[in-house]
Design an enzyme around this catalytic site. Structure first.
Site, PDB file in Angstrom:
ATOM      1  N   HIS A 261      -0.484   5.019   0.689  1.00 56.69           N
ATOM      2  CA  HIS A 261      -1.007   6.286   0.180  1.00 56.69           C
ATOM      3  C   HIS A 261       0.089   6.952  -0.653  1.00 56.69           C
ATOM      4  CE1 HIS A 261      -3.650   9.739   0.018  1.00 56.69           C
ATOM      5  NE2 HIS A 261      -2.595  10.483   0.239  1.00 56.69           N
TER       6      HIS A 261
ATOM      7  N   LEU B 253     -10.919   1.909  -2.746  1.00 57.48           N
ATOM      8  CA  LEU B 253     -11.477   3.266  -2.659  1.00 57.48           C
ATOM      9  C   LEU B 253     -12.731   3.387  -1.804  1.00 57.48           C
ATOM     10  CD1 LEU B 253     -10.764   4.494  -6.299  1.00 57.48           C
ATOM     11  CD2 LEU B 253      -9.478   4.923  -4.191  1.00 57.48           C
TER      12      LEU B 253
ATOM     13  N   ASP C  56      -6.914   7.744   6.459  1.00 61.01           N
ATOM     14  CA  ASP C  56      -5.518   8.136   6.211  1.00 61.01           C
ATOM     15  C   ASP C  56      -4.799   8.596   7.472  1.00 61.01           C
ATOM     16  OD1 ASP C  56      -5.984   9.586   2.887  1.00 61.01           O
ATOM     17  OD2 ASP C  56      -5.690   7.545   3.597  1.00 61.01           O
TER      18      ASP C  56
ATOM     19  N   GLU D 121       6.457   2.724  -4.752  1.00 69.58           N
ATOM     20  CA  GLU D 121       5.463   1.784  -4.189  1.00 69.58           C
ATOM     21  C   GLU D 121       5.886   0.350  -4.479  1.00 69.58           C
ATOM     22  OE1 GLU D 121       1.906   3.120  -6.161  1.00 69.58           O
ATOM     23  OE2 GLU D 121       1.418   4.476  -4.517  1.00 69.58           O
TER      24      GLU D 121
ATOM     25  N   SER E   9       3.393   6.715   1.658  1.00 65.00           N
ATOM     26  CA  SER E   9       3.193   6.452   3.092  1.00 65.00           C
ATOM     27  C   SER E   9       2.469   5.123   3.236  1.00 65.00           C
ATOM     28  CB  SER E   9       2.314   7.534   3.730  1.00 65.00           C
ATOM     29  OG  SER E   9       2.887   8.819   3.519  1.00 65.00           O
TER      30      SER E   9
ATOM     31  N   GLY F  33      -4.460  -2.376 -10.108  1.00 64.41           N
ATOM     32  CA  GLY F  33      -3.852  -3.472  -9.362  1.00 64.41           C
ATOM     33  C   GLY F  33      -2.377  -3.682  -9.627  1.00 64.41           C
ATOM     34  N   SER F  34      -1.666  -2.631 -10.004  1.00 64.55           N
ATOM     35  CA  SER F  34      -0.219  -2.822 -10.239  1.00 64.55           C
ATOM     36  C   SER F  34       0.485  -3.155  -8.928  1.00 64.55           C
ATOM     37  CB  SER F  34       0.402  -1.578 -10.882  1.00 64.55           C
ATOM     38  OG  SER F  34       0.543  -0.528  -9.954  1.00 64.55           O
ATOM     39  N   ASN F  35       0.013  -2.595  -7.819  1.00 67.68           N
ATOM     40  CA  ASN F  35       0.622  -2.956  -6.529  1.00 67.68           C
ATOM     41  C   ASN F  35       0.255  -4.387  -6.135  1.00 67.68           C
ATOM     42  OD1 ASN F  35       2.114  -0.715  -4.910  1.00 67.68           O
ATOM     43  ND2 ASN F  35       0.515   0.320  -6.046  1.00 67.68           N
TER      44      ASN F  35
ATOM     45  N   ASN G 216      -2.429   0.273   4.672  1.00 65.35           N
ATOM     46  CA  ASN G 216      -2.798   0.932   3.418  1.00 65.35           C
ATOM     47  C   ASN G 216      -1.578   1.665   2.883  1.00 65.35           C
ATOM     48  OD1 ASN G 216      -4.629   2.088   1.408  1.00 65.35           O
ATOM     49  ND2 ASN G 216      -4.309   4.015   2.501  1.00 65.35           N
TER      50      ASN G 216
HETATM   51  C1  GRF Z   1      -1.581   3.592  -5.650  1.00 67.08           C
HETATM   52  O1  GRF Z   1      -1.121   4.870  -6.059  1.00 67.08           O
HETATM   53  C2  GRF Z   1      -1.701   3.577  -4.156  1.00 67.08           C
HETATM   54  O2  GRF Z   1      -0.785   4.414  -3.487  1.00 67.08           O
HETATM   55  C3  GRF Z   1      -3.080   4.109  -3.952  1.00 67.08           C
HETATM   56  O3  GRF Z   1      -3.856   3.577  -4.993  1.00 67.08           O
HETATM   57  C4  GRF Z   1      -3.004   3.348  -6.111  1.00 67.08           C
HETATM   58  C5  GRF Z   1      -3.200   1.934  -6.571  1.00 67.08           C
HETATM   59  O4  GRF Z   1      -2.577   1.796  -7.816  1.00 67.08           O
HETATM   60  N1  GRF Z   1      -3.614   3.724  -2.664  1.00 67.08           N
HETATM   61  P1  GRF Z   1      -2.562   0.307  -8.489  1.00 67.08           P
HETATM   62  O5  GRF Z   1      -4.001  -0.077  -8.724  1.00 67.08           O
HETATM   63  O6  GRF Z   1      -1.890  -0.605  -7.507  1.00 67.08           O
HETATM   64  O7  GRF Z   1      -1.770   0.485  -9.750  1.00 67.08           O
END
Ligand code: GRF
Length: 187
Positions: free
Chosen positions: A103, A84, A144, A173, A135, A12-14, A101
């Site tokens: 990627h 996922l 995708d 990202e 992307s 969940g870093s994003n 999404n």
């Molecule tokens: C990221 O690399 C994103 O591109 C992919 O899943 C990963 C999620 O990483 N869809 P995080 O859990 O946000 O660190």
């Protein structure tokens, strides 16, 4: 007030990065974080910022209860950040061009089945790619293959491990995803 709903299955870093980007905004709110993994890092991160967490396992996605939960928040945009499982087509059709999404590669290359997480970066290294990138795309039933909203490249010709590549991609990202989300919310 624009409402975001986020979906993630991993660290969940994003998700955390997006929460932090919008947290002091009065015109955008993160309504909820959905995950299929109760023990994933993303749960702790969401709770740290008092964001409601909805656990949606595979059956919930397939039987429509996740769809009903999403509707409760009436999101303006649904953001997948490392989710996922197959995203329900019912939600995709109910929210046309409102599900995106990210990627960790330059689609259409290095996309599709099995291409997630470190698998992507290992393949980039094995194929001696000089560059990779991110992307951000709309999600359709073929996952995708939805229309690309944003791409950015990064040179990885000097990387000699998948972890190094992953770090460079993650930096992209975190730099771009919140900005692209903001543009989509207000365009
Ligand atoms: C990221 O690399 C994103 O591109 C992919 O899943 C990963 C999620 O990483 N869809 P995080 O859990 O946000 O660190």
């Amino acid at each position: 007030m624009k409402k975001l709903v986020l979906f993630a299955s991993g660290a969940g870093s994003n998700v955390e990065n997006i929460i932090k980007y919008f947290k002091d905004r009065s015109d955008v709110t993160i309504a909820a974080v959905f995950t299929n993994k109760p023990d994933a890092g993303v749960v702790d991160k969401a709770q740290l910022y008092n964001i409601p967490v909805v656990i949606s396992a595979k059956p919930d996605l397939e039987n429509g209860s996740a769809f009903a939960e999403v509707n409760r928040f009436s999101p303006d945009l649904i953001v997948l950040a490392g989710f996922l499982l197959k995203f329900p087509s019912a939600i995709i059709s109910a929210y046309p061009n409102k599900v995106v999404n990210i990627h960790p590669a330059l689609l259409p290359k290095y996309g599709g089945k099995g291409m997630y997480g470190m698998n992507v970066h290992k393949a980039i290294l094995e194929n001696n790619e000089a560059e990779t990138g991110i992307s951000i795309h709309y999600v359709n039933e073929h996952y995708d293959e939805g229309a690309i909203v944003f791409q950015e490249k990064v040179d990885v010709s000097d990387c000699d491990s998948p972890e190094q590549i992953a770090a460079r991609v993650r930096k992209l990202e975190h730099e771009h995803f919140p900005l692209v989300i903001e543009k989509l919310l207000f365009s």
